[in-house]
Design an enzyme around this catalytic site. Structure first.
Site, PDB file in Angstrom:
ATOM      1  N   ASP A  96       0.895  -1.175  -0.175  1.00  9.60           N
ATOM      2  CA  ASP A  96       0.032   0.105  -0.145  1.00  9.60           C
ATOM      3  C   ASP A  96       0.826   1.093   0.126  1.00  9.60           C
ATOM      4  O   ASP A  96       1.841   1.203   0.714  1.00  9.60           O
ATOM      5  CB  ASP A  96      -0.908  -0.093   1.125  1.00  9.60           C
ATOM      6  CG  ASP A  96      -2.274   0.593   1.141  1.00  9.60           C
ATOM      7  OD1 ASP A  96      -2.362   1.431   0.290  1.00  9.60           O
ATOM      8  OD2 ASP A  96      -3.363  -0.098   1.646  1.00  9.60           O
ATOM      9  N   ASP A 197      -3.083   4.502  -2.520  1.00 14.04           N
ATOM     10  CA  ASP A 197      -4.462   5.198  -1.525  1.00 14.04           C
ATOM     11  C   ASP A 197      -4.871   6.353  -2.336  1.00 14.04           C
ATOM     12  O   ASP A 197      -4.152   7.028  -2.699  1.00 14.04           O
ATOM     13  CB  ASP A 197      -3.887   5.343  -0.291  1.00 14.04           C
ATOM     14  CG  ASP A 197      -4.837   5.720   0.887  1.00 14.04           C
ATOM     15  OD1 ASP A 197      -5.744   5.121   0.969  1.00 14.04           O
ATOM     16  OD2 ASP A 197      -4.800   6.849   1.160  1.00 14.04           O
ATOM     17  N   GLU A 252      -7.351   3.276  -5.698  1.00 10.02           N
ATOM     18  CA  GLU A 252      -8.420   3.620  -4.874  1.00 10.02           C
ATOM     19  C   GLU A 252      -9.110   4.898  -5.397  1.00 10.02           C
ATOM     20  O   GLU A 252      -8.512   5.995  -5.525  1.00 10.02           O
ATOM     21  CB  GLU A 252      -8.155   3.840  -3.316  1.00 10.02           C
ATOM     22  CG  GLU A 252      -9.377   3.957  -2.516  1.00 10.02           C
ATOM     23  CD  GLU A 252      -9.046   4.347  -1.179  1.00 10.02           C
ATOM     24  OE1 GLU A 252      -9.985   4.149  -0.335  1.00 10.02           O
ATOM     25  OE2 GLU A 252      -8.064   5.055  -0.944  1.00 10.02           O
ATOM     26  N   HIS A 326     -10.589  -2.489   4.644  1.00 12.00           N
ATOM     27  CA  HIS A 326     -10.093  -2.050   6.004  1.00 12.00           C
ATOM     28  C   HIS A 326     -11.092  -0.979   6.249  1.00 12.00           C
ATOM     29  O   HIS A 326     -11.038  -0.387   7.350  1.00 12.00           O
ATOM     30  CB  HIS A 326      -8.580  -1.957   6.018  1.00 12.00           C
ATOM     31  CG  HIS A 326      -8.215  -0.792   5.104  1.00 12.00           C
ATOM     32  ND1 HIS A 326      -8.051  -0.995   3.752  1.00 12.00           N
ATOM     33  CD2 HIS A 326      -7.752   0.619   5.435  1.00 12.00           C
ATOM     34  CE1 HIS A 326      -7.690  -0.003   3.066  1.00 12.00           C
ATOM     35  NE2 HIS A 326      -7.644   1.017   4.120  1.00 12.00           N
ATOM     36  N   ASP A 327     -11.600  -0.315   5.203  1.00 11.32           N
ATOM     37  CA  ASP A 327     -12.309   0.857   5.282  1.00 11.32           C
ATOM     38  C   ASP A 327     -13.753   0.691   5.224  1.00 11.32           C
ATOM     39  O   ASP A 327     -14.599   1.531   5.260  1.00 11.32           O
ATOM     40  CB  ASP A 327     -12.105   1.841   4.322  1.00 11.32           C
ATOM     41  CG  ASP A 327     -10.660   2.780   4.661  1.00 11.32           C
ATOM     42  OD1 ASP A 327     -10.176   2.804   5.813  1.00 11.32           O
ATOM     43  OD2 ASP A 327      -9.992   3.219   3.697  1.00 11.32           O
TER      44      ASP A 327
END
Length: 549
Positions: A96, A197, A252, A326-327
């Site tokens: 990431d 990200d 993302e 994770h979000d």
């Protein structure tokens, strides 16, 4: 067809995956100890959320040093061992990377604070006050103004996320050179790609105009999402790093329409391999507002999924397929039934995802049907976004019980509970006190699930095998059947040689539907299927995948 288009990615949230030293926080050696488990599952790539040195205000997405592994996770030697051990098992590693902002503890920002003349000052986005106030009306994703005043400089810096996470100024060529240098460092380590990200936010409108606030989405994002130079910046990264290293990359891309997602992922443009988009997991945002007790209609969900399937397919784009990360709260608790029909629900969601075109992602715990945290007190939360949202709800007069209920449904903390390996007090995750404690003991664990007949783990293994061996699932066109059906989602993947049909009952009641003759069962989440006289009866949360003879 690229290998990563047939493979399955497994996302690891290191903090919550496996602790090896008893400090209550997952670490790299813990991941290494579970590689055989992941190999048995059949995954081809691991996506690791950030493990760089960080103060941890946003669980690692606030990077203080891009070149160092945070000691809480281990050492660079540990990371290099992880790479080597994963590669021995033919598993690639995707790291990431956060390029929209840094931590305010990052050396660059610490230098930027010293003076306006400091060469690092222009690495960030600064503006003078306007009539003694913020430069514009943009809102932080973590609530409140997106600007922070620094008295010693008489300037504000932009932070689209937490106040401790200042946004980088991608217009500065020297900054870009520093970033490319850092990306090459990790490429030279031997990693296999990046998950990027909020990458579609790196290019802001240079005029930073006010937004209209006509809707909850008019909060500034109209002037920084998919901004004026974002594609050229990403193409530059492709030319210098992604392409030469044959990287797998996923961006993302929140608040991004299909037309833009195609630009990011069409291989002719040389930008990204695939796109994370979030329209389907915002289907229960009431009036576009996340922090509500939302409900969804299946027809709304399937329309979103179908639009992305058809239009991305036709225009050469490529989807990253997921329900959880994770979000996001756990989809099993959000869209199906995590109680009586827990196993069937987990399998249904998996089948729907793996039948679509794109690269499927499994978030840790999906394969054992992990569910939401269901915290009952705000003091159990550590996530800044959730705590800020709770305080904002209370300040607006929302009842505390309702505010907690909203967090139980929507908070990303739901997906961050420690991985459940066995039936011990903290599930074999740690011998100490976990950084995030569960509210209730859940009787599901890897150890228990693997002993179950027709278990969820093996169902995922079967789907992963099918993805690798059925060309229709990667190359076939997509067509939704009965788009007005608010109980059963039916679609087919097809080419001139055959069809694969997926049917999924999203209700807790039997549903009978017509079925063409000539189909054989590939996979189902119940034993046997009930077919008679040209119809099929789907039991509660039953899903089937059929192939024509």
């Amino acid at each position: 067809m690229k290998d990563w288009q047939k493979e399955t990615v497994y996302q690891i949230y290191p903090r919550s995956f496996q602790d090896s030293n008893g400090d209550g926080i997952g670490d790299i050696n813990g991941i290494i100890s579970r590689l055989d488990y992941l190999q048995k599952l059949g995954i081809g790539l691991i996506w690791l959320t950030p493990m760089y040195r960080s103060p941890g205000n946003d669980n690692g997405y606030d990077i203080a040093d891009y070149y160092q592994i945070d000691p809480v996770f281990g050492t660079m030697d540990d990371f290099e061992e992880l790479l080597a051990e994963a590669h021995k098992r033919d598993i690639k590693i995707i790291m990431d990377m956060v390029l929209n902002h840094t931590s305010d503890k990052n050396h660059w920002f610490q230098e930027a604070l010293k003076s306006k003349d400091n060469p690092y000052h222009d690495f960030y986005i600064w503006r003078d006050p306007v009539d003694g106030h913020e430069p514009n009306n943009w809102v932080s994703k973590f609530s409140g103004s997106a600007w922070k005043y620094v008295p010693s400089l008489n300037q504000y810096y932009l932070h689209l996320y937490d106040v401790t996470m200042p946004d980088l100024n991608w217009r500065n060529e020297k900054l870009r050179d520093k970033i490319f240098q850092m990306l090459k460092y990790w490429a030279n380590k031997g990693i296999d790609g990046f998950r990027l990200d909020v990458i579609n936010n790196i290019s802001k409108d240079k005029n930073l105009p006010n937004d209209t606030f006509k809707t909850p989405l008019d909060d500034g994002r109209n002037f920084y999402t998919n901004g004026p130079h974002v594609h050229e910046y990403i193409h530059e990264m492709y030319e210098k790093i992604f392409g030469p290293n044959h990287f797998v990359t996923v961006g993302e891309l929140s608040s991004t329409p299909i037309s833009e997602a195609v630009k990011y992922t069409n291989p002719k443009r040389q930008e990204l391999s695939m796109a994370f988009t979030f329209h389907h997991v915002k289907v229960d945002y009431t009036g576009g507002n996340k922090w509500t007790l939302g409900h969804y209609k299946l027809t709304d969900l399937t329309k979103i999924l179908s639009d992305w399937q058809v239009k991305m397919n036709r225009q050469g784009g490529w989807n990253a397929l997921f329900w959880n990360n994770h979000d996001q709260p756990r989809a099993i608790s959000r869209f199906t039934d995590d109680g009586k029909y827990r196993d069937q629900s987990a399998k249904l969601l998996a089948m729907v995802e793996f039948g679509l075109q794109g690269t499927p992602y499994i978030y840790q715990g999906d394969e054992i049907a992990m569910k939401n945290a269901y915290f009952t007190d705000i003091n159990q939360y550590q996530d800044h976004e959730s705590i800020n949202a709770y305080n904002e709800l209370i300040n607006r007069g929302v009842d505390k019980r309702l505010a907690i209920e909203i967090l139980q449904q929507k908070s990303r903390e739901n997906s961050r509970l420690p991985m459940q390996w066995n039936d011990s007090k903290y599930y074999g995750f740690t011998t100490g006190q976990p950084w995030l404690k569960p509210e209730h003991h859940d009787d599901y664990s890897v150890e228990k699930v693997l002993k179950m007949k027709n278990n969820v783990f093996n169902f995922y293994r079967a789907l992963i095998f099918l993805r690798k061996n059925k060309v229709l699932l990667t190359d076939g066109a997509y067509r939704q059947l009965n788009p007005e059906d608010n109980c059963v989602y039916s679609y087919e993947r097809y080419d001139d040689k055959g069809k694969i049909l997926v049917m999924a009952n999203f209700t807790n009641e039997n549903q009978t539907r017509k079925l063409e003759n000539g189909f054989d069962l590939l996979l189902g989440n119940y034993e046997g299927i009930k077919v008679s006289d040209g119809t099929v009866t789907l039991r509660p949360y039953e899903s089937i995948m059929l192939k024509n003879k």
